[in-house]
Motif scaffolding. Structure first.
Motif, PDB file in Angstrom:
ATOM      1  N   PRO A  77       0.811  -1.221   0.000  1.00 49.68           N
ATOM      2  CA  PRO A  77       0.000   0.000   0.000  1.00 49.68           C
ATOM      3  C   PRO A  77       0.845   1.272   0.000  1.00 49.68           C
ATOM      4  O   PRO A  77       0.451   2.284  -0.564  1.00 49.68           O
ATOM      5  CB  PRO A  77      -0.813  -0.124   1.294  1.00 49.68           C
ATOM      6  N   SER A  78       2.011   1.216   0.598  1.00 47.02           N
ATOM      7  CA  SER A  78       2.911   2.378   0.635  1.00 47.02           C
ATOM      8  C   SER A  78       3.487   2.718  -0.725  1.00 47.02           C
ATOM      9  O   SER A  78       4.020   3.804  -0.919  1.00 47.02           O
ATOM     10  CB  SER A  78       4.074   2.080   1.574  1.00 47.02           C
ATOM     11  N   GLY A  79       3.411   1.776  -1.659  1.00 43.88           N
ATOM     12  CA  GLY A  79       4.041   1.979  -2.957  1.00 43.88           C
ATOM     13  C   GLY A  79       5.356   1.220  -3.087  1.00 43.88           C
ATOM     14  O   GLY A  79       5.924   1.144  -4.168  1.00 43.88           O
ATOM     15  N   ASN A  80       5.838   0.661  -1.976  1.00 47.44           N
ATOM     16  CA  ASN A  80       7.060  -0.151  -2.058  1.00 47.44           C
ATOM     17  C   ASN A  80       6.792  -1.424  -2.851  1.00 47.44           C
ATOM     18  O   ASN A  80       5.727  -2.019  -2.746  1.00 47.44           O
ATOM     19  CB  ASN A  80       7.544  -0.525  -0.658  1.00 47.44           C
ATOM     20  N   ARG A  81       7.784  -1.818  -3.630  1.00 48.55           N
ATOM     21  CA  ARG A  81       7.596  -2.972  -4.511  1.00 48.55           C
ATOM     22  C   ARG A  81       8.687  -4.001  -4.321  1.00 48.55           C
ATOM     23  O   ARG A  81       9.844  -3.664  -4.088  1.00 48.55           O
ATOM     24  CB  ARG A  81       7.639  -2.517  -5.976  1.00 48.55           C
ATOM     25  N   VAL A  82       8.288  -5.256  -4.469  1.00 46.39           N
ATOM     26  CA  VAL A  82       9.238  -6.376  -4.421  1.00 46.39           C
ATOM     27  C   VAL A  82       8.944  -7.259  -5.626  1.00 46.39           C
ATOM     28  O   VAL A  82       7.780  -7.512  -5.944  1.00 46.39           O
ATOM     29  CB  VAL A  82       9.062  -7.195  -3.115  1.00 46.39           C
ATOM     30  N   LEU A  83       9.992  -7.714  -6.287  1.00 50.71           N
ATOM     31  CA  LEU A  83       9.815  -8.666  -7.380  1.00 50.71           C
ATOM     32  C   LEU A  83      10.475  -9.975  -6.987  1.00 50.71           C
ATOM     33  O   LEU A  83      11.684 -10.030  -6.760  1.00 50.71           O
ATOM     34  CB  LEU A  83      10.449  -8.124  -8.672  1.00 50.71           C
ATOM     35  N   ILE A  84       9.642 -11.021  -6.850  1.00 45.31           N
ATOM     36  CA  ILE A  84      10.179 -12.349  -6.546  1.00 45.31           C
ATOM     37  C   ILE A  84      10.384 -13.077  -7.876  1.00 45.31           C
ATOM     38  O   ILE A  84       9.420 -13.392  -8.563  1.00 45.31           O
ATOM     39  CB  ILE A  84       9.224 -13.159  -5.645  1.00 45.31           C
ATOM     40  N   ASP A  85      11.606 -13.273  -8.262  1.00 44.20           N
ATOM     41  CA  ASP A  85      12.010 -13.914  -9.518  1.00 44.20           C
ATOM     42  C   ASP A  85      11.637 -13.063 -10.747  1.00 44.20           C
ATOM     43  O   ASP A  85      10.750 -12.212 -10.688  1.00 44.20           O
ATOM     44  CB  ASP A  85      11.428 -15.332  -9.637  1.00 44.20           C
ATOM     45  N   GLY A  86      12.352 -13.347 -11.839  1.00 48.73           N
ATOM     46  CA  GLY A  86      12.173 -12.509 -13.034  1.00 48.73           C
ATOM     47  C   GLY A  86      11.877 -13.296 -14.295  1.00 48.73           C
ATOM     48  O   GLY A  86      11.987 -12.764 -15.400  1.00 48.73           O
ATOM     49  N   GLY A  87      11.490 -14.576 -14.127  1.00 50.49           N
ATOM     50  CA  GLY A  87      11.149 -15.385 -15.295  1.00 50.49           C
ATOM     51  C   GLY A  87      12.374 -15.697 -16.148  1.00 50.49           C
ATOM     52  O   GLY A  87      13.507 -15.372 -15.777  1.00 50.49           O
ATOM     53  N   PRO A  88      12.155 -16.346 -17.293  1.00 54.59           N
ATOM     54  CA  PRO A  88      13.266 -16.734 -18.168  1.00 54.59           C
ATOM     55  C   PRO A  88      13.825 -15.520 -18.937  1.00 54.59           C
ATOM     56  O   PRO A  88      13.207 -14.460 -18.948  1.00 54.59           O
ATOM     57  CB  PRO A  88      12.604 -17.735 -19.129  1.00 54.59           C
ATOM     58  N   PRO A  89      14.993 -15.709 -19.589  1.00 51.08           N
ATOM     59  CA  PRO A  89      15.604 -14.584 -20.306  1.00 51.08           C
ATOM     60  C   PRO A  89      14.964 -14.329 -21.665  1.00 51.08           C
ATOM     61  O   PRO A  89      15.605 -14.390 -22.695  1.00 51.08           O
ATOM     62  CB  PRO A  89      17.066 -15.033 -20.453  1.00 51.08           C
ATOM     63  N   SER A  90      13.673 -14.035 -21.665  1.00 49.08           N
ATOM     64  CA  SER A  90      12.935 -13.899 -22.925  1.00 49.08           C
ATOM     65  C   SER A  90      12.486 -12.475 -23.193  1.00 49.08           C
ATOM     66  O   SER A  90      11.904 -12.187 -24.237  1.00 49.08           O
ATOM     67  CB  SER A  90      11.686 -14.791 -22.858  1.00 49.08           C
ATOM     68  N   GLY A  91      12.735 -11.583 -22.247  1.00 52.59           N
ATOM     69  CA  GLY A  91      12.239 -10.213 -22.395  1.00 52.59           C
ATOM     70  C   GLY A  91      10.811 -10.048 -21.886  1.00 52.59           C
ATOM     71  O   GLY A  91      10.308  -8.931 -21.757  1.00 52.59           O
ATOM     72  N   LYS A  92      10.166 -11.172 -21.574  1.00 56.94           N
ATOM     73  CA  LYS A  92       8.772 -11.140 -21.123  1.00 56.94           C
ATOM     74  C   LYS A  92       8.600 -10.312 -19.846  1.00 56.94           C
ATOM     75  O   LYS A  92       7.585  -9.631 -19.643  1.00 56.94           O
ATOM     76  CB  LYS A  92       8.304 -12.576 -20.843  1.00 56.94           C
ATOM     77  N   ILE A  93       9.597 -10.408 -18.964  1.00 56.66           N
ATOM     78  CA  ILE A  93       9.470  -9.711 -17.682  1.00 56.66           C
ATOM     79  C   ILE A  93       9.303  -8.202 -17.891  1.00 56.66           C
ATOM     80  O   ILE A  93       8.515  -7.562 -17.184  1.00 56.66           O
ATOM     81  CB  ILE A  93      10.667 -10.026 -16.749  1.00 56.66           C
ATOM     82  N   LEU A  94      10.002  -7.644 -18.871  1.00 59.18           N
ATOM     83  CA  LEU A  94       9.906  -6.196 -19.066  1.00 59.18           C
ATOM     84  C   LEU A  94       8.523  -5.796 -19.588  1.00 59.18           C
ATOM     85  O   LEU A  94       7.958  -4.785 -19.157  1.00 59.18           O
ATOM     86  CB  LEU A  94      10.998  -5.714 -20.032  1.00 59.18           C
ATOM     87  N   SER A  95       7.962  -6.580 -20.500  1.00 57.49           N
ATOM     88  CA  SER A  95       6.622  -6.230 -20.992  1.00 57.49           C
ATOM     89  C   SER A  95       5.578  -6.415 -19.897  1.00 57.49           C
ATOM     90  O   SER A  95       4.626  -5.627 -19.781  1.00 57.49           O
ATOM     91  CB  SER A  95       6.252  -7.021 -22.252  1.00 57.49           C
ATOM     92  N   GLU A  96       5.763  -7.426 -19.044  1.00 56.40           N
ATOM     93  CA  GLU A  96       4.812  -7.635 -17.947  1.00 56.40           C
ATOM     94  C   GLU A  96       4.890  -6.513 -16.909  1.00 56.40           C
ATOM     95  O   GLU A  96       3.865  -5.999 -16.460  1.00 56.40           O
ATOM     96  CB  GLU A  96       5.080  -8.988 -17.284  1.00 56.40           C
ATOM     97  N   LEU A  97       6.116  -6.139 -16.533  1.00 54.57           N
ATOM     98  CA  LEU A  97       6.258  -5.027 -15.570  1.00 54.57           C
ATOM     99  C   LEU A  97       5.721  -3.735 -16.194  1.00 54.57           C
ATOM    100  O   LEU A  97       5.078  -2.934 -15.525  1.00 54.57           O
ATOM    101  CB  LEU A  97       7.723  -4.848 -15.167  1.00 54.57           C
ATOM    102  N   GLY A  98       5.987  -3.572 -17.485  1.00 58.99           N
ATOM    103  CA  GLY A  98       5.507  -2.377 -18.186  1.00 58.99           C
ATOM    104  C   GLY A  98       3.990  -2.294 -18.182  1.00 58.99           C
ATOM    105  O   GLY A  98       3.403  -1.203 -18.145  1.00 58.99           O
TER     106      GLY A  98
END
Ligand SMILES: [Zn+2]
Length: 293
Positions: free
Chosen positions: A57-78
Motif C-alpha cells: 500500500p505504501s508503494g514499495n515494490r518487491v519482485l520475486i524472480d524474473g522469469g526466463p531470459p525472454s524479455g517477457k518480464i519487461l513487458s509484464e512489468l511495463g
C-alpha cells in the motif's frame, strides 16, 4: 492528487534470528506512486518460469524472480507499473535457475533496485554471473537469504524469510536452496516457495506448523510432482493457489496428481498459461482475484 504526492518511507530489514544478534538495514526511498490502501500481488505471465510482483500500500515494490531470459518480464512489468516510475525496492532471486533469474539482468538494467536477496549459492550458468555483475555495477545491496529475516514494506505489510536456514546446501543443488517467503497484510497472506522439493516442504511443516497457513499459495516448482507434499498442502491450507507455468511446457507442469490434490483440498487454482496474469488485491480483510493477458 494522491498519486503525485511525494513522500518518504523507510524500509527496514531486521535479522531476528538470534535475539543476541540484531542487525538492521534502513533505506530511505522516495515514493512517487501509491495505488491506494490495498496490497496488490501479481503473478506475471512470463511463460515457463516464476515472476511475482508485490506492491505494498505504501508503494514499495518487491519482485520475486524474473522469469526466463525472454524479455517477457519487461513487458509484464511495463503493463503493471507506470512507465515513468522505475522503482523496485527489492528483488528476490529464489534460486539461480534460468526460469527464475533469467529476466533479472534486464530488470536490473531498466529499473532502480535497492537490494537483491538470494540464497548463498554460486551457480555456473550463464545468467547468474551476469546478474551478479550487473547488480554489483549498479551498487545494489546483496543480501543472503536467511530464515528469520523480516522485510517491513510498510506498517501493515511484512515479508518474512522462512528458508533457507543458516547454511545453504552444497553448490548446484539449486531447487533445495529456494528462498521461501511469507507475505502478510492484515488477515491475508501469501506463501512463495520457489522450486522447493518435497523433503524440504516437510521440514518446513515440522518447523513452522500452522504458521505456514496462508490465503494464497504459489504452488512449488510449477506444479511438478517433485513438490506439493500432501501434508504440506494440508497445513498451508490455502484458499487460492497459483501455478506459474508456460503453455505446453516440455515438463508437463502442472502434474495431474498435484492438480487432483488441489481439488481434493478445495483449493481454487489459477494457471498463468491459461489465464495470463493472476492479480490478487486485498485491503487486509477481503481479497479479490482478476486475470488477464
Ligand atoms: Zn522453476
Amino acid at each position: 492528487m494522491k498519486n503525485a504526492k511525494i513522500s518518504v518511507l523507510k524500509i527496514q530489514i531486521g535479522v531476528l534470528f538470534f535475539l543476541a544478534f540484531f542487525a538492521s538495514f534502513i533505506w530511505v526511498i522516495t515514493l512517487s506512486e501509491n495505488h491506494g490502501r490495498n496490497l496488490r500481488v501479481t503473478f506475471l505471465d512470463v511463460g515457463q518460469g516464476d515472476a511475482i510482483l508485490i506492491e505494498a500500500p505504501s508503494g514499495n515494490r518487491v519482485l520475486i524472480d524474473g522469469g526466463p531470459p525472454s524479455g517477457k518480464i519487461l513487458s509484464e512489468l511495463g503493463a503493471m507499473l507506470p512507465f515513468y516510475d522505475k522503482r523496485l525496492s527489492v528483488l528476490i532471486a529464489t534460486h539461480p535457475d534460468q526460469d527464475h533469474i533469467g529476466g533479472f539482468p534486464d530488470v536490473i538494467e531498466r529499473y532502480s533496485v535497492e537490494a537483491l536477496i538470494e540464497p548463498d549459492l554460486y551457480a555456473e550458468n550463464g545468467v547468474y554471473p551476469a546478474m551478479e555483475k550487473d547488480a554489483e555495477e549498479k551498487g545494489i545491496k546483496k543480501i543472503i537469504a536467511r530464515a528469520g529475516t523480516i522485510i517491513t514494506l510498510d506498517k501493515n505489510t511484512t515479508l518474512e524469510i522462512l528458508y533457507p536456514e543458516k547454511k545453504s546446501p552444497p553448490a548446484m543443488e539449486t531447487n533445495i536452496s529456494s528462498v521461501v517467503v511469507k507475505l502478510t497484510f492484515g488477515n491475508e497472506s501469501f506463501l512463495f516457495t520457489g522450486d522447493l522439493p518435497l523433503a524440504e516442504e516437510k521440514a518446513l511443516v515440522l518447523k513452522y506448523g500452522e504458521k505456514l497457513h496462508v490465503t494464497v499459495l504459489k504452488f512449488g516448482h510449477h506444479g511438478s510432482k517433485s513438490a506439493t507434499a500432501p501434508e504440506f498442502l494440508a497445513v498451508v491450507s490455502p484458499e487460492y493457489g497459483v501455478f506459474s507455468v508456460g503453455a505446453d511446457n516440455k515438463y508437463g507442469h502442472p502434474n495431474r496428481e498435484v492438480l487432483d490434490l488441489a481439488v481434493k483440498d478445495k483449493v481454487t487454482t489459477y494457471r498463468t498459461d491459461q489465464e495470463g496474469r493472476i492479480i490478487f488485491e486485498t485491503d487486509g480483510t477481503t481479497i479479490t482475484v482478476s486475470t488477464g493477458k
